[in-house]
Design an enzyme around this catalytic site. Structure first.
Site, PDB file in Angstrom:
ATOM      1  N   GLU A  18       0.823  -1.224   0.000  1.00  0.00           N
ATOM      2  CA  GLU A  18       0.000   0.000   0.000  1.00  0.00           C
ATOM      3  C   GLU A  18       0.853   1.270   0.000  1.00  0.00           C
ATOM      4  OE1 GLU A  18      -3.886   1.477   2.238  1.00  0.00           O
ATOM      5  OE2 GLU A  18      -2.263   1.185   3.657  1.00  0.00           O
ATOM      6  N   HIS A  40       0.594   6.339  10.012  1.00  0.00           N
ATOM      7  CA  HIS A  40      -0.030   6.915   8.822  1.00  0.00           C
ATOM      8  C   HIS A  40      -1.451   7.412   9.145  1.00  0.00           C
ATOM      9  CE1 HIS A  40       2.593   3.886   6.436  1.00  0.00           C
ATOM     10  NE2 HIS A  40       3.020   5.083   6.075  1.00  0.00           N
ATOM     11  N   ARG A  53      12.705   1.689   2.996  1.00  0.00           N
ATOM     12  CA  ARG A  53      11.626   1.190   2.140  1.00  0.00           C
ATOM     13  C   ARG A  53      11.670   1.779   0.724  1.00  0.00           C
ATOM     14  NH1 ARG A  53       5.901   0.477   4.507  1.00  0.00           N
ATOM     15  NH2 ARG A  53       5.960  -0.743   2.586  1.00  0.00           N
ATOM     16  N   CYS A  60      -2.902  -2.401   4.297  1.00  0.00           N
ATOM     17  CA  CYS A  60      -1.493  -2.218   3.886  1.00  0.00           C
ATOM     18  C   CYS A  60      -0.994  -3.234   2.869  1.00  0.00           C
ATOM     19  CB  CYS A  60      -0.553  -2.351   5.077  1.00  0.00           C
ATOM     20  SG  CYS A  60      -1.094  -1.524   6.510  1.00  0.00           S
TER      21      CYS A  60
HETATM   22  C1  CIR Z   1       6.460   0.392   8.215  1.00  0.00           C
HETATM   23  O1  CIR Z   1       6.728   0.887   9.318  1.00  0.00           O
HETATM   24  O2  CIR Z   1       6.655   0.998   7.166  1.00  0.00           O
HETATM   25  C2  CIR Z   1       5.880  -1.016   8.170  1.00  0.00           C
HETATM   26  N1  CIR Z   1       6.430  -1.786   9.225  1.00  0.00           N
HETATM   27  C3  CIR Z   1       4.388  -0.980   8.283  1.00  0.00           C
HETATM   28  C4  CIR Z   1       3.732  -0.299   7.134  1.00  0.00           C
HETATM   29  C5  CIR Z   1       2.263  -0.256   7.256  1.00  0.00           C
HETATM   30  N2  CIR Z   1       1.698   0.322   6.096  1.00  0.00           N
HETATM   31  C6  CIR Z   1       0.538   0.925   6.058  1.00  0.00           C
HETATM   32  O3  CIR Z   1      -0.093   1.105   7.069  1.00  0.00           O
HETATM   33  N3  CIR Z   1       0.111   1.395   4.901  1.00  0.00           N
END
Ligand code: CIR
Length: 274
Positions: A70, A170, A90, A266
């Site tokens: 996502e 987020h 990321r 996500c």
């Molecule tokens: C992060 O901290 O980027 C990941 N561990 C979790 C991402 C979750 N993504 C979302 O809510 N869209």
């Protein structure tokens, strides 16, 4: 266009072992890789059984958070915008997504673009929510104003409302759409601050119907084609909400992803080919 009716979803086809090193805001119990794998397969199987055509990228051990697609792209209709994640670890996740979407764009009618200024524009899909009328976007530790400006240029036909997400990960860590104009939102202090911003800043603010749940993660559910996917652990919150019990609802375990701040939306990005 029915904005909540989809034909395809981008997903990661498996979970990397390195997910145990995924980013997280808080201390947590170790992620159980085998269990995460099972939980993700159940999720994918449900999407597939519901008639969604899955566009799959492979997991990459160098990208512990790659299952959370996502954050790598934002789709509406057949337009897809590839992001530039604010989290440095990321950032390269978008390469596999870009190459996959460019490959499928030769077979299906999708229009793909990307963040241009990768040095200064940051945006993650978890901060972006389409309500049926407009995009609501959160500025956060992952998404900045320049990133939002690039998204606005790409989706210039829609209005945007910008809110500040000063705690948590987020925007969508606190809310998600149940249907056009209906926002499921938690009742925590931070969620209430964001809700106030939506009401006062959006020209549609007063027309939204806000449905409340107690906990942040409970407010993130997955909705597509009259299906709901909800987390088993919040069943006590959902069973009393009539709006969630009219259509098909599938209850899943999300325990391993939640440990590293992953909610239900996500792990997929839905789009529509006409
Ligand atoms: C992060 O901290 O980027 C990941 N561990 C979790 C991402 C979750 N993504 C979302 O809510 N869209």
């Amino acid at each position: 266009m029915d904005y909540f009716q989809y034909t395809h979803a981008l997903v990661c086809e498996d979970v990397p072992k390195s997910i145990t090193n995924g980013l997280s805001l808080d201390e947590h119990e170790p992620v159980d890789f085998e269990m995460a794998k099972k939980q993700h397969q159940v999720y994918l199987q449900y999407l597939e059984n519901s008639g969604i055509k899955l566009i799959k990228i492979s997991s990459n051990e160098n990208h512990p958070d790659c299952v959370f697609v996502e954050d790598t792209c934002i789709a509406l209709g057949n337009k897809i915008f590839i992001t530039n994640p604010g989290a440095e670890s990321r950032r390269n996740e978008v390469l596999a997504v870009k190459s996959k979407l460019e490959q499928v764009s030769k077979e299906i009618n999708i229009f793909v673009s990307s963040v241009k200024d990768t040095n200064d524009s940051f945006i993650e899909g978890g901060d972006c929510m389409f309500t049926g009328k407009e995009f609501i976007i959160g500025t956060s530790t992952r998404t900045n104003q320049q990133g939002i400006e690039e998204l606005k240029n790409f989706f210039s036909e829609y209005p945007f409302t910008i809110c500040n997400v000063s705690q948590g990960l987020h925007l969508k860590s606190f809310m998600s759409m149940i249907s056009p104009g209906v926002i499921l939102i938690s009742q925590t202090k931070e969620a209430k601050l964001i809700k106030e911003q939506i009401i006062t800043r959006s020209k549609f603010g007063h027309s939204y119907n806000f449905v409340a749940v107690d906990q942040n993660c409970a407010a993130n559910i997955l909705v597509f084609n009259k299906h709901f996917i909800t987390c088993l652990e919040y069943e006590h919150e959902y069973s009393k909400l009539e709006i969630l019990n009219k259509d098909k609802r599938f209850r899943v375990e999300n325990s391993e992803f939640k440990k590293i701040d992953g909610c239900l939306t996500c792990r997929s990005v839905f789009f529509t080919i006409s």
